[in-house]
Design a protein around this motif. Structure first.
Motif, short mmCIF file in Angstrom:
data_model
loop_
_atom_site.label_atom_id
_atom_site.label_comp_id
_atom_site.label_asym_id
_atom_site.label_seq_id
_atom_site.Cartn_x
_atom_site.Cartn_y
_atom_site.Cartn_z
N ILE A 63 37.45 60.70 105.89
CA ILE A 63 37.91 59.76 104.89
C ILE A 63 38.69 60.49 103.80
O ILE A 63 38.33 61.61 103.41
N ILE A 64 39.76 59.87 103.32
CA ILE A 64 40.55 60.45 102.23
C ILE A 64 39.77 60.27 100.93
O ILE A 64 39.46 59.16 100.51
N TYR B 53 32.71 62.90 107.87
CA TYR B 53 31.71 61.94 107.43
C TYR B 53 30.44 62.59 106.89
O TYR B 53 29.54 61.86 106.41
N ALA B 54 30.35 63.91 106.89
CA ALA B 54 29.28 64.58 106.18
C ALA B 54 29.40 64.33 104.68
O ALA B 54 28.43 64.54 103.93
N PHE B 55 30.57 63.88 104.23
CA PHE B 55 30.78 63.52 102.83
C PHE B 55 29.69 62.56 102.35
O PHE B 55 29.16 62.71 101.24
N TYR B 56 29.33 61.60 103.17
CA TYR B 56 28.33 60.62 102.77
C TYR B 56 26.93 61.23 102.68
O TYR B 56 26.12 60.83 101.84
N LEU B 57 26.66 62.22 103.52
CA LEU B 57 25.35 62.90 103.47
C LEU B 57 25.23 63.74 102.20
O LEU B 57 24.14 63.94 101.67
N ASN B 58 26.36 64.27 101.73
CA ASN B 58 26.35 65.06 100.50
C ASN B 58 26.25 64.19 99.26
O ASN B 58 25.84 64.67 98.20
N GLN B 59 26.64 62.94 99.35
CA GLN B 59 26.72 62.07 98.18
C GLN B 59 25.54 61.11 98.03
O GLN B 59 25.28 60.61 96.94
N PHE C 177 46.73 60.58 112.56
CA PHE C 177 46.70 59.13 112.57
C PHE C 177 46.01 58.62 111.31
O PHE C 177 44.95 59.12 110.93
N LEU C 178 46.63 57.63 110.69
CA LEU C 178 46.08 56.95 109.54
C LEU C 178 45.45 55.65 110.02
O LEU C 178 46.07 54.88 110.75
N ILE C 179 44.19 55.40 109.59
CA ILE C 179 43.48 54.18 109.99
C ILE C 179 43.11 53.40 108.74
O ILE C 179 42.40 53.91 107.87
N LYS C 180 43.58 52.18 108.66
CA LYS C 180 43.29 51.32 107.51
C LYS C 180 41.98 50.56 107.74
O LYS C 180 41.40 50.58 108.83
N ASP C 181 41.52 49.88 106.68
CA ASP C 181 40.24 49.18 106.76
C ASP C 181 40.23 48.10 107.84
O ASP C 181 39.18 47.79 108.41
N ASP C 182 41.40 47.53 108.11
CA ASP C 182 41.46 46.49 109.14
C ASP C 182 41.56 47.04 110.56
O ASP C 182 41.70 46.28 111.53
N VAL D 45 43.47 56.25 98.80
CA VAL D 45 42.11 56.77 98.80
C VAL D 45 41.20 55.81 99.57
O VAL D 45 41.30 54.59 99.42
N GLY D 46 40.34 56.36 100.41
CA GLY D 46 39.43 55.55 101.22
C GLY D 46 39.92 55.28 102.61
O GLY D 46 39.14 54.83 103.47
N ASP D 47 41.22 55.53 102.88
CA ASP D 47 41.73 55.39 104.24
C ASP D 47 41.10 56.46 105.14
O ASP D 47 40.65 57.52 104.68
N LYS D 48 41.10 56.20 106.43
CA LYS D 48 40.55 57.14 107.40
C LYS D 48 41.68 57.96 108.03
O LYS D 48 42.81 57.47 108.18
N ILE D 49 41.36 59.21 108.39
CA ILE D 49 42.32 60.12 109.00
C ILE D 49 41.70 60.72 110.26
O ILE D 49 40.53 61.12 110.27
N VAL D 50 42.50 60.79 111.32
CA VAL D 50 42.09 61.48 112.55
C VAL D 50 43.17 62.51 112.90
O VAL D 50 44.36 62.18 112.93
N LEU D 51 42.73 63.75 113.13
CA LEU D 51 43.64 64.83 113.55
C LEU D 51 43.34 65.17 115.00
O LEU D 51 42.19 65.46 115.36
N LEU D 52 44.39 65.14 115.82
CA LEU D 52 44.27 65.47 117.24
C LEU D 52 45.18 66.65 117.57
O LEU D 52 46.21 66.86 116.93
#
Length: 332
Positions: free
Chosen positions: A76-77, A94-100, A7-12, A59-66
């Motif tokens: 996040i892409i 979201y560990a991406f943010y902890l690394n950055q 599933f692709l999730i946009k900012d809205d 880039v920046g869109d969200k992805i969910v894999l089920l």
């Protein structure tokens, strides 16, 4: 039986099921890195009128894999490559943010698990579970990433307690648990009308390597005071030294931890005083298997018996076949 959906999730907040547009799906993680990485390709063709409106991913869109409605990945892409008829996607959880993200924070006699919770609160990191860790943290961190601070806290705890901890994100929340609490038995179900079985019993491939390159049979603990060269504690294995020669490690600790020097030396010796053994295996996949899990392995041909830690794990789903490639090492 596996049934993956993306599933692709946009900012809205708008969600789109993009499963039918995707291929070459894989995801991986490692005990040496914080976070899971997801990779896949998505078809595109702006010249085809039937494909108009489907070139959605940015880039920046969200992805969910089920898989059968069970969440495997949420993130996040981060990287996107575009060719004429396809896009290659790399997403991180979201560990991406902890690394950055870097910060400045001070802990003064705070239990390790509470210190981590304070740090997570500062960055609004949702917590799934952080196990109780009795080590007391007194330290100022400057210009360190959030991930590095957490790793340092866990390393201090492991040195003192001799317990290893796994740090990971699941369903967008942070989990810190003991490796010994993450023992699993993998299961593979080939079809709805066929019985499940343990894929470890039918490995596709296996290889094993041994090395003493990282072995340490003598540990010295000293103060990190640059003006002092005093050795606070020594732990060594004379029998191992006689066989392999002296392989020595020096660890520096804060003055406040000198009283724990002997325990730290003994725990480090237990961790490092062994022949390094890495085994790579390929087998049919189970989503529950990931880095930091412990598997029960029984393979007489390669003399693998007992519990093994998954160091690296890569899952791949292609042509409706789910496989995984693991690097494992013996638990001591």
């Amino acid at each position: 039986m596996d049934n993956y959906t993306l599933f692709l999730i946009k900012d809205d907040g708008k969600q789109s099921n993009i499963t039918n547009l995707c291929g070459n799906l894989s995801w991986r993680d490692s005990i040496d890195t914080l976070g899971m990485e997801l990779n896949f390709d998505v078809v595109r063709n702006i010249e085809d009128r039937y494909m108009k409106g489907y070139d959605l991913i940015k880039v920046g869109d969200k992805i969910v894999l089920l898989n059968n409605n069970n969440e495997i990945f949420r993130g996040i892409i981060v990287d996107l490559g575009t060719e004429r008829y396809s896009k290659s996607i790399t997403a991180f959880d979201y560990a991406f943010y902890l690394n950055q993200s870097k910060t400045i924070i001070q802990f003064n006699k705070v239990k390790a698990n509470e210190a981590i919770k304070q740090l997570c609160g500062k960055f609004s990191v949702p917590i799934g579970n952080i196990t109780n860790i009795s080590t007391v943290i007194t330290k100022i961190y400057k210009d360190d990433t959030v991930a590095d601070i957490v790793r340092d806290i866990l390393e201090q705890s492991t040195n003192e307690l001799g317990i290893k901890y796994r740090l990971e994100m699941r369903a967008g929340k942070l989990y810190i648990e003991k490796y010994t609490d993450l023992i699993i038995k993998p299961i593979f179900k080939p079809a709805s009308n066929l019985a499940s079985f343990n894929p470890l019993s039918t490995m596709i491939s296996i290889s094993k390597s041994e090395s003493i390159a990282d072995m340490k049979n003598s540990i010295l603990i000293s103060s990190n005071d640059e003006k002092s060269s005093r050795v606070a504690a020594v732990a060594k294995d004379d029998k191992n030294i006689a066989q392999f020669g002296l392989l020595q490690e020096v660890e520096s600790v804060d003055d406040k931890d000198i009283v724990k020097a002997k325990v730290i030396a003994q725990n480090k010796l237990k961790e490092l005083n062994r022949i390094g053994e890495d085994t790579s295996i390929e087998l049919l996949g189970d989503d529950n298997v990931r880095a930091g899990r412990i598997l029960e392995v029984n393979n007489d041909m390669f003399k693998l018996q007992g519990q093994y830690l998954v160091k690296d794990c890569t899952h791949a789903y292609q042509n409706r076949i789910h496989k995984m490639s693991l690097t494992i090492e013996k638990v001591v």
